[in-house]
Structure formats: C-alpha cells, structure tokens
Design a protein around this motif. Sequence first.
Motif, mmCIF file in Angstrom:
data_model
loop_
_atom_site.group_PDB
_atom_site.id
_atom_site.type_symbol
_atom_site.label_atom_id
_atom_site.label_comp_id
_atom_site.label_asym_id
_atom_site.label_seq_id
_atom_site.Cartn_x
_atom_site.Cartn_y
_atom_site.Cartn_z
ATOM 1 N N PHE A 77 0.638 -1.374 -0.011
ATOM 2 C CA PHE A 77 0.115 0.154 -0.148
ATOM 3 C C PHE A 77 0.831 1.366 0.021
ATOM 4 O O PHE A 77 0.277 2.425 0.191
ATOM 5 C CB PHE A 77 -1.012 0.131 1.136
ATOM 6 C CG PHE A 77 -1.883 -1.387 1.211
ATOM 7 C CD1 PHE A 77 -2.926 -1.159 0.458
ATOM 8 C CD2 PHE A 77 -1.500 -2.380 1.935
ATOM 9 C CE1 PHE A 77 -3.956 -2.358 0.709
ATOM 10 C CE2 PHE A 77 -2.404 -3.410 2.120
ATOM 11 C CZ PHE A 77 -3.755 -3.336 1.204
ATOM 12 N N TYR A 80 0.005 4.211 -1.850
ATOM 13 C CA TYR A 80 -1.134 5.185 -1.110
ATOM 14 C C TYR A 80 -0.830 5.867 0.150
ATOM 15 O O TYR A 80 -1.387 6.797 0.428
ATOM 16 C CB TYR A 80 -2.224 4.455 -1.241
ATOM 17 C CG TYR A 80 -2.486 3.669 -2.478
ATOM 18 C CD1 TYR A 80 -3.318 4.141 -3.520
ATOM 19 C CD2 TYR A 80 -2.688 2.174 -2.332
ATOM 20 C CE1 TYR A 80 -3.687 3.619 -4.637
ATOM 21 C CE2 TYR A 80 -2.887 1.357 -3.577
ATOM 22 C CZ TYR A 80 -3.308 2.286 -4.679
ATOM 23 O OH TYR A 80 -3.841 1.446 -5.808
ATOM 24 N N SER A 81 0.096 5.502 0.797
ATOM 25 C CA SER A 81 0.663 5.910 2.098
ATOM 26 C C SER A 81 1.761 6.532 2.186
ATOM 27 O O SER A 81 2.000 7.158 3.087
ATOM 28 C CB SER A 81 0.609 4.712 2.920
ATOM 29 O OG SER A 81 1.800 3.692 2.764
ATOM 30 N N PHE A 130 -3.011 6.884 7.926
ATOM 31 C CA PHE A 130 -3.634 5.989 6.979
ATOM 32 C C PHE A 130 -3.952 4.637 7.772
ATOM 33 O O PHE A 130 -3.359 4.537 8.730
ATOM 34 C CB PHE A 130 -2.800 5.799 5.706
ATOM 35 C CG PHE A 130 -1.136 5.317 6.030
ATOM 36 C CD1 PHE A 130 -0.916 4.311 6.353
ATOM 37 C CD2 PHE A 130 -0.136 6.229 6.453
ATOM 38 C CE1 PHE A 130 0.322 3.548 6.707
ATOM 39 C CE2 PHE A 130 0.878 5.836 6.809
ATOM 40 C CZ PHE A 130 1.396 4.450 7.009
ATOM 41 N N SER A 132 -3.042 1.645 8.734
ATOM 42 C CA SER A 132 -1.907 0.756 8.877
ATOM 43 C C SER A 132 -2.366 -0.126 9.887
ATOM 44 O O SER A 132 -2.694 0.043 11.166
ATOM 45 C CB SER A 132 -0.741 1.311 9.405
ATOM 46 O OG SER A 132 0.271 0.696 10.101
ATOM 47 N N TYR A 161 -6.541 5.734 1.934
ATOM 48 C CA TYR A 161 -5.295 5.533 1.338
ATOM 49 C C TYR A 161 -5.108 6.598 -0.157
ATOM 50 O O TYR A 161 -6.102 6.378 -0.765
ATOM 51 C CB TYR A 161 -5.105 4.175 0.799
ATOM 52 C CG TYR A 161 -4.497 3.255 1.654
ATOM 53 C CD1 TYR A 161 -3.413 3.465 2.344
ATOM 54 C CD2 TYR A 161 -5.077 2.009 2.254
ATOM 55 C CE1 TYR A 161 -2.922 2.405 3.250
ATOM 56 C CE2 TYR A 161 -4.806 1.086 3.080
ATOM 57 C CZ TYR A 161 -3.335 1.409 3.674
ATOM 58 O OH TYR A 161 -2.723 0.534 4.343
ATOM 59 N N TRP A 175 -12.366 0.308 4.672
ATOM 60 C CA TRP A 175 -11.388 0.286 5.826
ATOM 61 C C TRP A 175 -11.738 0.282 7.108
ATOM 62 O O TRP A 175 -10.972 -0.134 7.932
ATOM 63 C CB TRP A 175 -10.244 1.402 5.365
ATOM 64 C CG TRP A 175 -9.544 1.299 3.981
ATOM 65 C CD1 TRP A 175 -9.838 1.806 2.876
ATOM 66 C CD2 TRP A 175 -8.763 0.191 3.622
ATOM 67 N NE1 TRP A 175 -9.412 1.132 1.756
ATOM 68 C CE2 TRP A 175 -8.587 0.260 2.263
ATOM 69 C CE3 TRP A 175 -7.986 -0.947 4.397
ATOM 70 C CZ2 TRP A 175 -7.676 -0.790 1.481
ATOM 71 C CZ3 TRP A 175 -7.305 -1.542 3.671
ATOM 72 C CH2 TRP A 175 -7.242 -1.696 2.362
#
Length: 340
Positions: A77, A80-81, A130, A132, A161, A175
Amino acid sequence: MKRRFFFNKVSAAFLGLGLATSSFAKSTKKKNKKVKVCATVDQEEVSFYADVIHESVKVVHIADTHLFKDDERGIPFQEYSNRMAKAYNQTTHFKTGAKTNPEEAFEQTLAFAKEVNADVITLVGDLFSFPSEAAIEWVLNKLKETGIPYIYIAGNHDWHYEGMKGTLETLRDTWIEKRLKPLYQGNHPLMAAYDIKGIRFLAIDNSTYQINERQLAFFTEQVDSGMPLVLLVHIPLYAPGKSIWFGCGNPNWGASTDSNHELERRPKWPASGHTQTTLNFHKQVFNAPNLLGIFAGHIHQNSIEMIKGKPQIVADDNASGGYLDINFLPMNQKDKKLIL
C-alpha cells in the motif's frame, strides 16, 4: 487567568442515571426543566457545570495523533501511504516547544489519563495517517494497558489511502471493515451512544464532511431521550467566520472551495455542496435543548466557538502533544444560588 463563559438556557430533563427507553423519553418530556450551563476554559483544561450533572466525569480528549507506524504488511500500500507516512515524523510539542513525535505524544497523553484517573478517553479521528495494521494493533494494545474505557470515531485520514479509487463513503466503509473495526468495540462505527455517569456521549462520524439520513435520525432520537448529551465529531461544525475546514454544515463547502483534493488524491467535493441532510443536522445540533457541548478535532488548533449558546471546543493536534482535559462537574450550592 481563566476565560469564563456563561451559556444561555438549555432544556434538559434528565435528573437521574441509566439508559433512555421510549417510556423514559416520554416521561422526561413532561418534566422538562430549563437549566443554565457554565464552563471555564484554561488552555487545555475545560470544565462544564450544570444542575443535570450529578457526578463528576473526567474526559481526556484526543484528536489528530497521525500515527504512521507500519510494517511489511503495509508494503503493498506504499503507493497510497507514502506522503502521509512522512508528514508527521517529527513535531514540536504544543506547550514546551520540544521536539516530539506522534507515538511519544500519544503515550504521554495516555499516561496523563491514567494519572488523573480519567473516566473515558475520547478519540475523535485522525488517530492514524492511513489505515496501517501495525499502527492500529499498537493503539489497541496501548489502550488496553490503560484499563480506561474509550470512545473512537474515525477521521478523514484514518480510512484514506491517498489515490485509491472509490467514493469517500465506499472507502470509509471498506477500511472500517478491514482495519478499524476492532476500535469500535462492537458498536456501530458511524453512530453510537455511550452513557457515563448520567451523561450520554454521542460519537457521530462526519469524516466525509457529510451526515447521512440514518445518522440524523439517530441524533434526533437521542435529543428526544431528554438525557444531557455531549457530541463527539472529527470535523468541527460550521461557525460564522470560520474557515472552510469547519466544513460540516459550512454553506461555502463544495468543489469551488476544495483546494486539497489533488494533494490528498481523493474525489473532489461535490459542486452542489452539502446535502440537505447535513445542513439539517447542523441546525438540529444547535437547536438541541439538552446538548451540553460539542468536542472535535481536524484543524490541529485549539478553538472555541459559541453558536446559539452551544459551545464547540476543538483540541490541538495530539501529534504535537495536544489534548483536552475535560471535567463535567455538579454545581455546588453557592454557585447554584449565584447562577441558577
């Protein structure tokens, strides 16, 4: 010197403890009693007084920690992060000016909550930069270690993200289900009520800047219960003269004022602005007779607004060590004679 505010009369019928039921709500409507509410604000210390408060309630309020902790599970990811993983690596403490970071600031705030024997910790969004897995697991362990009840609602970064395709509502739902769900402790993620010593705390997710019809109906039901209410939201509710980031109910919110959608790689706010449901929510909040106050985050700066006699208080960002030390307190007899 303490800044002292006296709020206008609000109606509140709740005079005891326990959960509201339909019969209870009917009985409270017959026994409506107007009360005056008083509050003092001294930097991060906030105190509320009202004759509907019968036991002291201590709240440690946290917003915008922006934890970026990650591990190998986050590698797929990183596209996106990447930006938010670097945004808060080091911060400056809001009081001391010393260098700090989100993990250290969060642990220090939890230690303070234990030291003062808080009744509840309120986490009102952007706890994470984000979603995580490593950061969420770390927070869950830290909260468990405190032994203190907590209330969580998501902020706009908790489930985002950057650059991932989908509407804000779809990404939030995805999410929450995949990552954030354990933080809700079995409660509805978009709206939930928590009763603490006779005060009902309402956690309502406005992290998309909008309110849906089910959330509005939920809020209306809570107002009808007659219990003293405290509203917890991530994004502050609009107050005249405030910036676009006071975006929930802001009449100027929309595509023409969305300056960050490219930076945050998300869908642009709608050209039509807020839904009528969101605007109706804003109106109902500030007309609610039994609402004691609103507590929010999002703007990373302490703020106090008075709208139709209702106080809204925003916390400094916890990434920089900010928090609110909130006390709901019964009035003593001398104060009752002076104020009521």
